[in-house]
Design a protein around this motif. Structure first.
Motif, PDB file in Angstrom:
ATOM      1  N   VAL A  19      -0.840  37.023   5.354  1.00 19.21           N
ATOM      2  CA  VAL A  19      -0.797  37.847   6.566  1.00 19.21           C
ATOM      3  C   VAL A  19       0.535  38.575   6.678  1.00 19.21           C
ATOM      4  O   VAL A  19       0.589  39.795   6.802  1.00 19.21           O
ATOM      5  CB  VAL A  19      -1.031  36.989   7.829  1.00 19.21           C
ATOM      6  CG1 VAL A  19      -0.953  37.855   9.091  1.00 19.21           C
ATOM      7  CG2 VAL A  19      -2.376  36.283   7.751  1.00 19.21           C
ATOM      8  N   THR A  20       1.635  37.819   6.623  1.00 18.81           N
ATOM      9  CA  THR A  20       2.960  38.404   6.846  1.00 18.81           C
ATOM     10  C   THR A  20       3.664  38.808   5.559  1.00 18.81           C
ATOM     11  O   THR A  20       4.682  39.501   5.608  1.00 18.81           O
ATOM     12  CB  THR A  20       3.863  37.399   7.576  1.00 18.81           C
ATOM     13  OG1 THR A  20       4.097  36.275   6.714  1.00 18.81           O
ATOM     14  CG2 THR A  20       3.214  36.921   8.872  1.00 18.81           C
ATOM     15  N   LYS A  21       3.151  38.338   4.418  1.00 20.87           N
ATOM     16  CA  LYS A  21       3.758  38.555   3.095  1.00 20.87           C
ATOM     17  C   LYS A  21       5.091  37.823   2.954  1.00 20.87           C
ATOM     18  O   LYS A  21       5.840  38.046   2.003  1.00 20.87           O
ATOM     19  CB  LYS A  21       3.968  40.053   2.803  1.00 20.87           C
ATOM     20  CG  LYS A  21       2.725  40.904   3.010  1.00 20.87           C
ATOM     21  CD  LYS A  21       1.560  40.427   2.171  1.00 20.87           C
ATOM     22  CE  LYS A  21       0.332  41.301   2.364  1.00 20.87           C
ATOM     23  NZ  LYS A  21      -0.856  40.769   1.655  1.00 20.87           N
ATOM     24  N   THR A  22       5.401  36.947   3.895  1.00 22.28           N
ATOM     25  CA  THR A  22       6.641  36.179   3.858  1.00 22.28           C
ATOM     26  C   THR A  22       6.587  35.147   2.739  1.00 22.28           C
ATOM     27  O   THR A  22       5.627  34.388   2.631  1.00 22.28           O
ATOM     28  CB  THR A  22       6.858  35.445   5.194  1.00 22.28           C
ATOM     29  OG1 THR A  22       6.853  36.393   6.251  1.00 22.28           O
ATOM     30  CG2 THR A  22       8.178  34.682   5.190  1.00 22.28           C
ATOM     31  N   GLU A  23       7.620  35.112   1.895  1.00 19.55           N
ATOM     32  CA  GLU A  23       7.731  34.077   0.872  1.00 19.55           C
ATOM     33  C   GLU A  23       8.555  32.927   1.435  1.00 19.55           C
ATOM     34  O   GLU A  23       9.647  33.132   1.957  1.00 19.55           O
ATOM     35  CB  GLU A  23       8.390  34.628  -0.397  1.00 19.55           C
ATOM     36  CG  GLU A  23       7.505  35.567  -1.190  1.00 19.55           C
ATOM     37  CD  GLU A  23       8.057  35.855  -2.573  1.00 19.55           C
ATOM     38  OE1 GLU A  23       9.088  35.242  -2.941  1.00 19.55           O
ATOM     39  OE2 GLU A  23       7.470  36.683  -3.278  1.00 19.55           O
ATOM     40  N   THR A  24       8.031  31.732   1.338  1.00 13.99           N
ATOM     41  CA  THR A  24       8.726  30.582   1.901  1.00 13.99           C
ATOM     42  C   THR A  24       8.265  29.312   1.207  1.00 13.99           C
ATOM     43  O   THR A  24       7.331  29.330   0.401  1.00 13.99           O
ATOM     44  CB  THR A  24       8.468  30.482   3.426  1.00 13.99           C
ATOM     45  OG1 THR A  24       9.214  29.384   3.967  1.00 13.99           O
ATOM     46  CG2 THR A  24       6.996  30.272   3.728  1.00 13.99           C
ATOM     47  N   ASP A  25       8.929  28.213   1.521  1.00 14.89           N
ATOM     48  CA  ASP A  25       8.568  26.918   0.953  1.00 14.89           C
ATOM     49  C   ASP A  25       7.171  26.525   1.412  1.00 14.89           C
ATOM     50  O   ASP A  25       6.755  26.846   2.531  1.00 14.89           O
ATOM     51  CB  ASP A  25       9.585  25.871   1.412  1.00 14.89           C
ATOM     52  CG  ASP A  25       9.363  24.526   0.753  1.00 14.89           C
ATOM     53  OD1 ASP A  25       9.864  24.327  -0.360  1.00 14.89           O
ATOM     54  OD2 ASP A  25       8.667  23.685   1.358  1.00 14.89           O
ATOM     55  N   LYS A  26       6.451  25.806   0.576  1.00 15.90           N
ATOM     56  CA  LYS A  26       5.072  25.451   0.906  1.00 15.90           C
ATOM     57  C   LYS A  26       4.976  24.553   2.138  1.00 15.90           C
ATOM     58  O   LYS A  26       3.914  24.482   2.767  1.00 15.90           O
ATOM     59  CB  LYS A  26       4.392  24.769  -0.279  1.00 15.90           C
ATOM     60  CG  LYS A  26       4.897  23.379  -0.609  1.00 15.90           C
ATOM     61  CD  LYS A  26       4.080  22.768  -1.736  1.00 15.90           C
ATOM     62  CE  LYS A  26       4.519  21.335  -2.021  1.00 15.90           C
ATOM     63  NZ  LYS A  26       3.699  20.718  -3.094  1.00 15.90           N
ATOM     64  N   ASP A  27       6.080  23.896   2.511  1.00 19.39           N
ATOM     65  CA  ASP A  27       6.062  23.063   3.712  1.00 19.39           C
ATOM     66  C   ASP A  27       5.856  23.893   4.974  1.00 19.39           C
ATOM     67  O   ASP A  27       5.468  23.363   6.016  1.00 19.39           O
ATOM     68  CB  ASP A  27       7.365  22.268   3.837  1.00 19.39           C
ATOM     69  CG  ASP A  27       7.483  21.179   2.778  1.00 19.39           C
ATOM     70  OD1 ASP A  27       6.440  20.816   2.191  1.00 19.39           O
ATOM     71  OD2 ASP A  27       8.600  20.705   2.534  1.00 19.39           O
ATOM     72  N   ASN A  28       6.138  25.198   4.883  1.00 14.67           N
ATOM     73  CA  ASN A  28       5.962  26.093   6.029  1.00 14.67           C
ATOM     74  C   ASN A  28       4.626  26.830   5.990  1.00 14.67           C
ATOM     75  O   ASN A  28       4.379  27.711   6.813  1.00 14.67           O
ATOM     76  CB  ASN A  28       7.096  27.122   6.066  1.00 14.67           C
ATOM     77  CG  ASN A  28       8.455  26.467   6.168  1.00 14.67           C
ATOM     78  OD1 ASN A  28       8.638  25.509   6.912  1.00 14.67           O
ATOM     79  ND2 ASN A  28       9.419  26.966   5.406  1.00 14.67           N
ATOM     80  N   LEU A  29       3.795  26.485   5.019  1.00 12.86           N
ATOM     81  CA  LEU A  29       2.535  27.187   4.803  1.00 12.86           C
ATOM     82  C   LEU A  29       1.365  26.211   4.782  1.00 12.86           C
ATOM     83  O   LEU A  29       1.545  25.012   4.582  1.00 12.86           O
ATOM     84  CB  LEU A  29       2.576  27.945   3.474  1.00 12.86           C
ATOM     85  CG  LEU A  29       3.637  29.040   3.324  1.00 12.86           C
ATOM     86  CD1 LEU A  29       3.880  29.330   1.853  1.00 12.86           C
ATOM     87  CD2 LEU A  29       3.201  30.304   4.050  1.00 12.86           C
ATOM     88  N   ILE A  30       0.179  26.743   4.984  1.00 13.40           N
ATOM     89  CA  ILE A  30      -1.051  25.966   4.840  1.00 13.40           C
ATOM     90  C   ILE A  30      -1.863  26.588   3.712  1.00 13.40           C
ATOM     91  O   ILE A  30      -2.039  27.809   3.661  1.00 13.40           O
ATOM     92  CB  ILE A  30      -1.890  25.978   6.124  1.00 13.40           C
ATOM     93  CG1 ILE A  30      -1.097  25.383   7.288  1.00 13.40           C
ATOM     94  CG2 ILE A  30      -3.192  25.191   5.930  1.00 13.40           C
ATOM     95  CD1 ILE A  30      -1.771  25.571   8.633  1.00 13.40           C
ATOM     96  N   ARG A  31      -2.338  25.755   2.819  1.00 11.17           N
ATOM     97  CA  ARG A  31      -3.182  26.226   1.718  1.00 11.17           C
ATOM     98  C   ARG A  31      -4.644  26.229   2.167  1.00 11.17           C
ATOM     99  O   ARG A  31      -5.112  25.280   2.796  1.00 11.17           O
ATOM    100  CB  ARG A  31      -3.017  25.325   0.492  1.00 11.17           C
ATOM    101  CG  ARG A  31      -3.785  25.775  -0.746  1.00 11.17           C
ATOM    102  CD  ARG A  31      -3.478  24.841  -1.926  1.00 11.17           C
ATOM    103  NE  ARG A  31      -4.044  25.320  -3.171  1.00 11.17           N
ATOM    104  CZ  ARG A  31      -5.180  24.860  -3.710  1.00 11.17           C
ATOM    105  NH1 ARG A  31      -5.863  23.898  -3.115  1.00 11.17           N
ATOM    106  NH2 ARG A  31      -5.626  25.355  -4.850  1.00 11.17           N
TER     107      ARG A  31
END
Length: 205
Positions: A19-31
């Motif tokens: 959605v945001t194209k933000t690259e970040t650690d997977k802990d901040n993301l949901i797969r």
């Protein structure tokens, strides 16, 4: 021939939110993955088979991914997304955090009972303090005094949470009347903290 295993490409490439194209650690993301019936589902453990796409771990961003049909772009194919996916994801995150509290109890890092909780806080052993949503104000005030004492003495910060009811905590911990509990130092506490922080970030984001 298809293999029932996780696509290794997920682990090799930088993770970015669709959605945001933000690259970040997977802990901040949901797969999210595509289930056998073509429906998009959350993969909170990150180990379900197939290609995965990532979304920032907050309800508003997941809702945007559904609304703008961005999962189809992420998977590069037509997939099915239910309008209730943001709510389903939040419920699963909440259930995961509560289960992790129970696992922390089995690991021996959970202390319950007002006197023991108070002593754990004042001794500087407590890392996380949980008040039940329906806890009486008197108990919360007394423990607030204990955390203030630790802070005054230069102790480590104690994170305080009010996210579950007495019944929810009592059931998962296997005890009666879990009104106030603390998690003390230990590996299981680190995992519990991560799950609770994810739950808060998702619900508040």
């Amino acid at each position: 021939m298809k293999h029932n295993a996780i696509d290794g490409s997920d682990e090799m490439n930088p993770r970015s939110c669709i959605v945001t194209k933000t690259e970040t650690d997977k802990d901040n993301l949901i797969r999210f993955v595509e289930a056998p019936d073509g429906m998009v589902i959350p993969d909170l453990k990150g180990n379900l088979p197939g290609r995965g796409v990532w979304v920032l771990s907050n309800k508003k961003t997941v809702a945007l991914a559904v609304e703008k049909k961005l999962f189809a772009k992420g998977f590069k194919k037509q997939v099915q997304t239910d309008a209730s996916l943001p709510e389903l994801t939040g419920r699963l995150i909440r259930e995961k955090a509560l289960r992790t509290l129970g696992m922390a109890k089995k690991a021996g890092v959970i202390v319950s009972g007002f006197s023991k909780v108070n002593n754990s806080v004042r001794s500087g052993k407590a890392v996380m303090l949980f008040h039940a949503k329906d806890a009486a104000d008197d108990g919360k005030r007394k423990l607030a005094s204990a955390t203030a004492y630790v802070d005054h003495m230069g102790g480590d910060k104690i994170d305080v949470f009010t996210i579950w009811t007495i019944d929810e905590m009592s059931q998962v911990l296997g005890i009666n009347n879990a009104v106030h509990v603390v998690a003390v130092y230990g590996g299981a506490t680190k995992n519990l903290m991560a799950c609770v922080k994810q739950m808060q970030a998702y619900e508040l984001g």
